[in-house]
Design a protein around this motif. Structure first.
Motif, PDB file in Angstrom:
ATOM      1  N   ASP A  67       0.802  -1.223   0.000  1.00  0.00           N
ATOM      2  CA  ASP A  67       0.000   0.000   0.000  1.00  0.00           C
ATOM      3  C   ASP A  67       0.836   1.273   0.000  1.00  0.00           C
ATOM      4  OD1 ASP A  67      -2.394  -1.441   0.017  1.00  0.00           O
ATOM      5  OD2 ASP A  67      -2.362  -1.639   2.208  1.00  0.00           O
ATOM      6  N   ASP A  68       2.157   1.128   0.014  1.00  0.00           N
ATOM      7  CA  ASP A  68       3.027   2.306  -0.022  1.00  0.00           C
ATOM      8  C   ASP A  68       3.107   2.861  -1.442  1.00  0.00           C
ATOM      9  OD1 ASP A  68       3.567   1.972   2.658  1.00  0.00           O
ATOM     10  OD2 ASP A  68       5.374   0.768   2.304  1.00  0.00           O
ATOM     11  N   LYS A  69       3.191   4.196  -1.538  1.00  0.00           N
ATOM     12  CA  LYS A  69       3.251   4.841  -2.846  1.00  0.00           C
ATOM     13  C   LYS A  69       4.639   4.738  -3.476  1.00  0.00           C
ATOM     14  CE  LYS A  69      -1.008   6.220  -2.431  1.00  0.00           C
ATOM     15  NZ  LYS A  69      -2.070   5.547  -3.225  1.00  0.00           N
ATOM     16  N   ALA A  70       5.683   4.624  -2.627  1.00  0.00           N
ATOM     17  CA  ALA A  70       7.051   4.568  -3.141  1.00  0.00           C
ATOM     18  C   ALA A  70       7.953   3.939  -2.088  1.00  0.00           C
ATOM     19  CB  ALA A  70       7.542   5.974  -3.494  1.00  0.00           C
TER      20      ALA A  70
END
Length: 367
Positions: A290-293
């Motif tokens: 779920d992390d964007k980067a």
């Protein structure tokens, strides 16, 4: 006594790596001291003793071994001499820290490991990334499930410099002497990979000598080279994950080190810090589903066992970490890694890689 500093006999006190990496650690750690030095000649031994403020200087390892006050021997010399010096030290009843590779071939490593077991002595081989705080933390993250099931691992280490050398360094051109890009540069890198994600069970490989001659800058002569300078492997881990690794030394502008771990739950990567003791340049980044980067992950202080003045000497950082654990194992009887038995495992992996390259067939790895 448990509180006393481990008394180390330093074999190779006039070499390159020992003074650069081991001396700052041994002299600054509260756990260790350089008690004696040993070189090939009496005058150079005395000069080294004077330099390091040591009372005991020897030009013969057996004579040093007869001194009951020497508890452990450090073998930090050229690879072809590792076997004889380590063997003499073990037979004298000394615990031994030997630089990597343990021997010029697997047979020598097996004999030393067997002798150490027979003598019930503690050993350590200089695969020092196993004491690197960054690599230790990366292993923890994988073990604790940060990426979930590991699916794929990719590692590359692109270094520089194989076209020219001075004549005192061209002895490494002979692959039978055991000191080359496969055994040293690749050996350290693949050991760190296995430390983090587990052992390889099968492997395909290309082991190549892309630069078949070196130019000696002092003699102005070209010399033939049989030692490999590029190693590429594909394989599978015990867990079932697949691995790709590429290590090479090239004339110019190597891109450095990168280790990437991809799993069902996320991704981890270590970027930079491919050289020995280059802890300050080892950057860990990670991201879960779920992390964007990818985000930087800080290495915990609890994994940093050496004082600041050792950490600030780059070549000594990991080596110092190793000596902390080696001294602890000798004093307490605790287990320690990487020992000579571990070195045998790593030698056998390199043998499997060479067989895979020579035969063009995938090889099983003897664990």
């Amino acid at each position: 006594m448990a509180s006393s500093r481990l008394r180390v006999g330093f074999i190779g006190a006039n070499g390159r790596w020992g003074p650069r990496a081991h001396v700052p650690a041994l002299t600054k750690l509260p756990e260790t001291e350089i008690y004696a030095v040993c070189t090939a000649h009496a005058d150079t031994a005395q000069a080294a003793a004077d330099k390091y403020g040591v009372k005991h200087a020897y030009s013969d390892v057996k004579t040093m071994g007869a001194n009951p006050q020497v508890e452990a021997a450090l073998v930090a010399v050229r690879v072809p001499a590792h076997y004889a010096l380590s063997k003499d030290s073990l037979e004298a009843g000394k615990h031994v820290y030997c630089e990597w590779p343990l021997g010029k071939d697997t047979k020598e490593a097996e004999e030393l490991a067997a002798l150490a077991r027979t003598k019930k002595l503690r050993t350590m081989v200089g695969l020092q990334r196993r004491a690197s705080p960054a690599f230790l933390y990366l292993r923890e993250l994988v073990k604790d499930g940060y990426v979930g099931q590991v699916l794929s691992v990719n590692m590359s280490l692109m270094g520089g410099g194989v076209l020219t050398r001075t004549s005192d360094r061209t002895w490494q051109r002979d692959k039978t002497l055991g000191a080359n890009t496969l055994t040293i540069t690749f050996g350290h890198a693949i050991d760190a990979l296995c430390m983090v994600v587990g052992e390889l069970t099968e492997v395909s490989a290309v082991v190549a000598t892309q630069v078949p001659q070196w130019f000696e800058t002092d003699t102005k002569k070209y010399v033939d080279v049989t030692s490999p300078d590029n190693i590429m492997i594909q394989g599978r881990l015990e867990s079932g994950a697949v691995v790709s690794a590429n290590v090479g030394v090239h004339p110019y502008h190597g891109s450095g080190h990168r280790l990437e771990i991809y799993g069902k739950g996320g991704t981890l990567a270590m970027i930079g810090g491919g050289e020995a003791g280059d802890e300050s340049n080892r950057k860990i980044v990670g991201g879960q589903k779920d992390d964007k980067a990818l985000q930087p992950l800080a290495v915990p202080e609890r994994l940093k066992w050496v004082p600041e003045d050792v950490r600030n000497t780059p070549a000594s950082y990991d080596v110092g970490q190793m000596w902390v654990k080696f001294a602890e194992a000798i004093r307490t009887g605790a287990g320690v890694e990487p020992d000579f038995d571990h070195a045998v495992r790593r030698h056998r992996l390199l043998d499997a890689i060479v067989r895979a390259s020579e035969t063009g067939q995938r090889q099983k790895v003897v664990l």
